[in-house]
Enzyme design. Sequence first.
Site, short mmCIF file in Angstrom:
data_model
loop_
_atom_site.label_atom_id
_atom_site.label_comp_id
_atom_site.label_asym_id
_atom_site.label_seq_id
_atom_site.Cartn_x
_atom_site.Cartn_y
_atom_site.Cartn_z
N HIS A 45 -0.96 -1.31 -4.45
CA HIS A 45 -2.25 -1.06 -3.80
C HIS A 45 -2.39 0.44 -3.52
O HIS A 45 -1.55 1.03 -2.83
CB HIS A 45 -2.33 -1.85 -2.50
CG HIS A 45 -3.65 -1.79 -1.81
ND1 HIS A 45 -4.72 -2.59 -2.15
CD2 HIS A 45 -4.09 -1.01 -0.78
CE1 HIS A 45 -5.75 -2.33 -1.36
NE2 HIS A 45 -5.40 -1.37 -0.52
N SER A 57 0.86 -1.19 0.00
CA SER A 57 0.00 0.00 0.00
C SER A 57 0.89 1.23 0.00
O SER A 57 1.67 1.44 0.94
CB SER A 57 -0.88 0.02 1.25
OG SER A 57 -1.39 1.34 1.42
#
Length: 220
Positions: free
Chosen positions: A34, A9
């Site tokens: 992500h 992420s």
Amino acid sequence: MSFPLIAPSILSADFARLGEEVRAIDVAGADWVHVDVMDGHFVPNITIGPAVVKALRPHTKKIFDVHLMISPVDPFLADFAAAGADIITFHPEAGPHAHRTVQAIHALGCKAGVSLNPATPAKMLDYLIDDIDLVLVMSVNPGFGGQKFITSQLRKIEAIRKMIDKTGRDIRLEVDGGIDTTTAPLCVSAGADVLVAGTATFRGGAEQYAANIAALKGVG
Ligand code: DX5
Ligand code: ZN
């Protein structure tokens, strides 16, 4: 590509150097990128929008896994698709017409994912599972990186794994929040095949990214 896939992420990346950070996780072995999109309304934080996704697109060929924590969702789908999203995941808790949103994502040529908050039951997927490409189980309440893994979500992952296997379709089961080298194997044992990791990927600086990702895959 070997399972579990790791989807760092970029919420935990250095926002002042995002392009460089995306290139660094790409060479370090990230499978997907992500992207956490937050609106300060569905979740109590604001992050990035389609313009940033578009700016990052030339920096990697890896799959852009765009996690929309926004409400409403539908008016923004076309912009994220045009910006280069490959997978668009949304929260059915964010609006009344989840099935319509899945149809809209597919019409834009993207894969469709559905994300469930910790308190949302797996049952929510009953009438969506045959039409979607990914389920994202939130193992923290969405809004921030660096939170503690909520263990009750392991039972939900197990239940969704059974649902997915019953369909016989190729549906990814992704987990997001509090993933580290302790919780990653628990999620994989429960049936997850994609792990989102912000804090655990980006800790230690760029020279650590490859080791961090390998450790999460269980090969470090
Ligand atoms: C939370 C986000 C997550 C989060 C994960 O709302 O969806 O992707 O950034 O962060 P870590 O891995 O730090 O828990
Ligand atoms: Zn996320």
